[in-house]
Design an enzyme around this catalytic site. Structure first.
Site, PDB file in Angstrom:
ATOM      1  N   HIS A  75      38.201  46.293  39.337  1.00  0.00           N
ATOM      2  CA  HIS A  75      39.193  45.697  38.440  1.00  0.00           C
ATOM      3  C   HIS A  75      38.523  44.917  37.319  1.00  0.00           C
ATOM      4  O   HIS A  75      37.299  44.805  37.302  1.00  0.00           O
ATOM      5  CB  HIS A  75      40.176  44.809  39.208  1.00  0.00           C
ATOM      6  N   HIS A  77      38.257  41.784  36.355  1.00  0.00           N
ATOM      7  CA  HIS A  77      37.706  40.429  36.383  1.00  0.00           C
ATOM      8  C   HIS A  77      36.197  40.469  36.153  1.00  0.00           C
ATOM      9  O   HIS A  77      35.501  41.357  36.640  1.00  0.00           O
ATOM     10  CB  HIS A  77      38.008  39.743  37.729  1.00  0.00           C
ATOM     11  N   ASP A  79      33.744  38.835  37.299  1.00  0.00           N
ATOM     12  CA  ASP A  79      32.801  38.815  38.414  1.00  0.00           C
ATOM     13  C   ASP A  79      32.745  40.181  39.112  1.00  0.00           C
ATOM     14  O   ASP A  79      32.063  40.333  40.127  1.00  0.00           O
ATOM     15  CB  ASP A  79      33.123  37.690  39.414  1.00  0.00           C
ATOM     16  N   HIS A  80      33.448  41.170  38.553  1.00  0.00           N
ATOM     17  CA  HIS A  80      33.346  42.535  39.066  1.00  0.00           C
ATOM     18  C   HIS A  80      32.885  43.536  38.010  1.00  0.00           C
ATOM     19  O   HIS A  80      32.399  44.607  38.350  1.00  0.00           O
ATOM     20  CB  HIS A  80      34.695  42.974  39.653  1.00  0.00           C
ATOM     21  N   HIS A 164      46.647  42.172  43.386  1.00  0.00           N
ATOM     22  CA  HIS A 164      45.675  41.243  42.772  1.00  0.00           C
ATOM     23  C   HIS A 164      45.844  41.080  41.255  1.00  0.00           C
ATOM     24  O   HIS A 164      46.243  40.031  40.782  1.00  0.00           O
ATOM     25  CB  HIS A 164      44.263  41.679  43.142  1.00  0.00           C
ATOM     26  N   GLU A 210      36.073  42.098  50.816  1.00  0.00           N
ATOM     27  CA  GLU A 210      35.731  40.779  50.313  1.00  0.00           C
ATOM     28  C   GLU A 210      36.169  39.766  51.338  1.00  0.00           C
ATOM     29  O   GLU A 210      37.265  39.850  51.864  1.00  0.00           O
ATOM     30  CB  GLU A 210      36.485  40.507  48.996  1.00  0.00           C
ATOM     31  N   HIS A 421      30.373  38.488  50.768  1.00  0.00           N
ATOM     32  CA  HIS A 421      30.631  37.211  50.094  1.00  0.00           C
ATOM     33  C   HIS A 421      31.051  36.113  51.017  1.00  0.00           C
ATOM     34  O   HIS A 421      31.775  35.215  50.635  1.00  0.00           O
ATOM     35  CB  HIS A 421      31.673  37.367  48.987  1.00  0.00           C
TER      36      HIS A 421
END
Lengths: 610, 366
Positions: A75, A77, A79-80, A164, A210, A421
């Protein structure tokens, strides 16, 4: 990142992902010889190279393009996907990059925004350029939900709805009978504009999920909403103004729908504004991707434009100076430039006002500073801004917590689960919970650690009709509880597996069958002639071996099934006869048995012959 | 849904703060560890139950700048599994040990909360002798350098066992087989007991059994079941029919006041009755166990004896937050006050919900 060593079994390596609230996602999976990179995130907490994953882990020498079969982005974001242009253009990767259509549309916008903040605001040097973002996006192949995409003739991927954010997906990666599912970020409870994640009972060998929020129990959505409504309500009641900096897409829609739903109920009259840039962009994307929103939105959208709210109007910059209470949604989200920053500067000095930050802000932005508690800000031209307005940090992020993870595992039914994580020491209990409830193995590798999973792949083998028929002829019906031994030859040719009879195999290979015959000598004390010895042996075996076919042939030899027994005279001792027992390789068992039996001794034949 | 949304709007003025959580299993236990965490434990009979150490969202612990803490979630800090239902759990102060009581089997289990991992493990058992299979021992902890576990099913079985050596250091020594409903440690050598009949007593363990006692409540209480809690304001004693008595520890025989709390019917499960004094508010107490609500009462409003007492505040979140149908309403299983924040309570219900709420005193001037 961990080493990819190309073992036969699926073997994910674990990179990145530092603290609980921000990490960088980047995972390497080796499955049946194929190498896939999952996500390529940026660590927002670092300003230097530590924010990028260490790609040298993937392969010490050799090009990434040769080593990786594909890259998948879950997706938009940062951090991805934040490190994607760096990875493809600066480190070097020319292979396909898969993502959903909304992600493809929105990613470049966020990347460009981020680039601007990093370079223009913070003056960073070693950063990707706008052109690099464009070049990177040219390598993208967009996919639809539930569409099986063939990466090559062995590797296929499929995207599932993850909730999300708009366009977020969970991906299934399959090579033959082995598969891995990667969740990215997902949410198991629907919100006002997106549905909940869903996957079918695909039973992957491994589910990678995650686990940043795995050890939390989330406050209900209603209470989060209540908190937001309360803050807005209190500010507006005392005559203050509420500023909500948002990105074009994401929480803004959710919060607008929320305020619209409650404004009348709460009997509030203060105006709510939505900056125009936001409306246009948002409308455009939501129209494009209407199938990605939840059922309720789709129904409403058919009737009217999604952003034609009763209480929410388009903003004009002049309104910021109007007296009295109001609520304004403005971009950009981190207060780093543009309209939201302009409005902030006007309203910051009044303690009746409030700014509600709905998400994480990158270091260096005004948003980040005020969320750290700073109340005196140096603006352009060395102007000092004193912040007296109330600052509220609200988290609307939709992530799966412990309960959500259990739900997803229940839906997918994987053989093993891998949590990324999280901190292993702090997740021992969750590991036990998952292992006990689902009878699966649960892994929690640390950053840089490699996990190897043994799998027992199912290899389908076709059995030839002839062989099957022959086995059936034996008369015994198949019994699931009693496995029967089957003799055949496995031919592996052109990725095809067949089980055929040995004769068939020999024929196909053009080979002649070798016959192996064994002969054993048994000494018997008998003074009579050989024919009589043979008769004696025949009588004995006939009476003892009731289940076998024992015959006395005209030439004097005795046969038991296909085993031949002949009596011969001993060359030196006339009182001893030699029995020659011979059999083929196939009759080994019976042959050995007969030999042992004869060695035990043969009783005298009854007088008068048989 | 409409009703739920209406209540959400109403809640804006009823509560300062409100958090609602869904546990994986309902709990009858809410035990504080310092003021930052609570223990909860499941009580289902045919499956493994979880014992969890939950840390409160940071914003509930900070004194200033609450607005800058976005996290509203509980953190599962430690967890463990129990094969049987857990009905009571006590933390041994200044240690990493817990004592639980439940069914089946009449014994106490001692657990250790790991330091280097997030696991809670059973370490030992304390046997309790009781013939009746459906009764479970009440527990209270004497915290000292050598902690002692006070426990008992009946007055006759009351004992204090040294946690380390498992040696019995005190027994009631009486043959009275009255069933206990609560035990509370008051000081280094004193404790209070309450029997299901309503009989109360204050005991000094240094003396042979001679508690200050009350007389069991009159026959008018109609066979209800009682529980009690001792606070700085006195002893509050609650009956399953809604009767609430205030007693002075110096004169247990003559209740200071006796009121009827507004409950629509007697408690469907009197074992779930709870009455607690507010640690941060001088005259307030809370009751639960009758339905899906928690009632907060101010005892200074009770003029004398007899009469209906109107609660100062009633928490209805467990039915109204999600708009449940009235017949599907859960039962509040337990509640507790926050040790430091004066009007904050935690309440748990049979539908596995757990609420943290900070109610607004309706009398506070605007």
């Amino acid at each position: 990142m961990g080493e990819g060593e190309g073992l036969a079994a699926p073997q994910p390596a674990l990179p990145a992902g530092a603290g609980q609230d921000v990490g960088r996602s980047c995972i390497l999976v080796s499955i049946a010889g194929k190498n896939v990179m999952l996500d390529c995130g940026m660590h927002m907490g670092f300003n230097d190279d530590r924010r990028f994953p260490d790609f040298s882990y993937i392969t010490r020498n050799g090009r990434l393009t040769d080593f990786l079969d594909c890259v998948i982005i879950s997706h938009f974001h940062l951090d991805h996907c934040g490190a994607l242009p760096y990875f493809s253009e600066m480190v070097g990767y020319d292979g396909p990059i898969y993502m959903t259509h909304p992600t493809q549309a929105i990613c470049p916008i966020l990347l460009e925004d981020y680039r601007k903040v990093a370079v223009d605001k913070k003056g960073e040097a070693n950063f990707f350029t706008s052109q690099m973002i464009k070049d990177c996006m040219k390598k993208v192949v967009a996919v639809h939900l539930h569409q099986t995409v063939q990466v090559d003739d062995e590797l296929e991927i499929k995207a599932y709805y993850a909730g999300h954010v708009l366009g977020a997906a969970m991906f299934q990666i399959r090579v033959g009978a082995e598969s891995v599912v990667y969740t990215g970020d997902y949410n198991m409870t629907p919100d006002r504009h997106l549905g909940a994640a869903w996957i079918d009972k695909c039973r992957p060998n491994l589910l990678i999920t995650e686990s940043t929020y795995a050890t939390t129990i989330r406050d209900s959505k209603r209470c989060r909403e209540r908190d937001f409504l309360k803050k807005v309500h209190e500010t507006v009641e005392r005559g203050g103004k509420v500023l909500i900096p948002v990105f074009a897409l994401g929480r803004a829609q959710e919060l607008c729908i929320l305020l619209e739903t409650f404004w009348e109920r709460m009997n509030l009259k203060a105006p709510i504004y939505f900056s125009t840039g936001l409306t246009e962009k948002a409308n455009h994307y939501y129209k494009l991707f209407i199938t990605w929103t939840n059922q309720k939105i789709r129904k409403t959208f058919v009737q009217r434009n999604m952003f034609e709210f009763k209480h929410i109007k388009a903003f004009d910059r002049a309104f910021a100076d109007n007296p009295g209470p109001m609520v304004v949604f403005a971009t950009p989200g981190m207060l780093h430039a543009g309209q939201s920053l302009q409005i902030f500067r006007k309203w910051a000095g009044n303690e009746k006002n409030m700014v509600i930050m709905p998400g994480y802000c990158v270091q260096g932005t005004v948003g980040h500073k005020i969320l750290s508690g700073q109340r005196k800000l140096e603006m352009e031209g060395r102007q000092l801004l004193e912040v007296k307005m109330q600052v509220e940090y609200m988290s609307f992020s939709a992530h799966a917590d412990a309960k959500g993870i259990m739900q997803l595992v229940r839906q997918a039914e994987p053989e093993s689960v891998l949590l990324v994580h999280g901190e292993a020491k702090k997740m021992e209990f969750l590991k036990q919970k998952i292992e006990q409830e689902f009878r699966v193995t649960c892994y929690m590798p640390a950053n840089g650690e490699t996990v190897t999973l043994p799998t027992s792949p199912c290899i389908p083998v076709g059995i030839s009709l002839g062989l099957l028929k022959r086995e059936m002829v034996q008369g015994l019906l198949p019994d699931a509880k009693k496995p029967r031994l089957l003799h055949g030859t496995l031919i592996m040719k052109d990725s095809n597996f067949r089980l055929v009879s040995s004769e068939q195999a020999l024929k196909e290979l053009g080979l002649a069958e070798h016959q192996l015959r064994f002969t054993c000598r048994v000494h018997l004390h008998d003074t009579r002639k050989e024919q009589e010895t043979a008769m004696r042996v025949y009588s004995h075996l006939k009476s003892v071996l009731k289940d076998h076919c024992v015959q006395h042939l005209p030439d004097g030899s005795v046969t038991v099934e296909s085993i031949l027994i002949q009596a011969a005279a001993h060359s030196e001792d006339p009182g001893t006869k030699v029995l020659l027992v011979s059999w083929t390789y196939q009759d080994e068992e019976l042959g050995s048995y007969l030999t042992a039996l004869l060695k035990k001794g043969v009783p005298q034949a009854p007088s008068g012959g048989s | 849904m409409e009703a739920a949304e209406d209540w959400l709007v109403e809640s804006l003025r009823l509560y300062q703060d409100f958090h609602a959580f869904d546990l994986s299993g309902a709990t009858r236990v809410l035990e504080w560890i310092e003021d930052k965490g609570v223990f909860v434990a499941g009580y289902e009979s045919l499956k493994k139950n979880e014992i969890l150490h939950l840390v409160l969202p940071l914003r509930l612990s900070v004194k200033e700048n609450q607005g800058l803490f976005p996290e509203r979630d509980f953190k599962v800090c430690h967890g463990g599994f129990s094969d049987r239902s857990v009905f009571d759990l006590k933390h041994v102060p200044n240690t990493r040990l817990l004592v639980t009581s439940g069914l089946p089997g009449c014994y106490l289990k001692v657990w250790q909360v790991a330091e280097d991992s997030d696991v809670i493990k059973a370490v030992s058992t304390i046997a309790v002798h009781e013939k009746e299979a459906s009764l479970w021992p009440r527990v209270a902890i004497f915290s000292s350098v050598a902690p002692g576990v006070l426990h008992g099913v009946r007055l006759s079985g009351l004992k204090v066992v040294d946690l380390a050596s498992q040696k019995t250091t005190y027994t009631s020594g009486v043959s009275d087989s009255e069933e206990l409903s609560s035990l509370q440690v008051l000081g280094a050598d004193t404790f209070a007991f309450c029997c299901t009949s309503g009989r109360l007593g204050l005991v000094d363990t240094r003396q042979k059994w001679a508690p200050s006692e009350n007389v069991s409540p009159s026959a008018g209480s109609g066979g209800g079941r009682w529980c009690a809690e001792v606070g700085s304001r006195g002893i509050a004693s609650l009956c399953s029919d809604g009767q609430l008595c205030l007693l002075d520890p110096r004169d247990l025989c003559h209740p200071v006041s006796s009121v009827q709390c507004p409950v629509s019917s007697p408690s469907p499960d009197p074992e779930l009755l709870h009455v607690t004094w507010a640690p941060g508010l001088d005259n307030c107490l809370a009751i639960s166990g009758f339905d899906a609500t928690v009632q907060v009462h101010d005892v200074t409003c009770w003029a004398g004896t007899e009469g209906q007492a109107e609660p100062l505040f009633t928490h209805r979140g467990h039915i109204l937050l999600d708009g449940n149908a009235p017949d599907a309403a859960p039962l509040v299983t337990t509640h507790t006050w926050h040790p430091r924040k004066p009007r904050t309570l935690l309440s748990a219900a049979s539908d596995a919900s757990l609420h943290v709420w900070d109610w607004v005193d309706p009398r506070a001037s605007r």
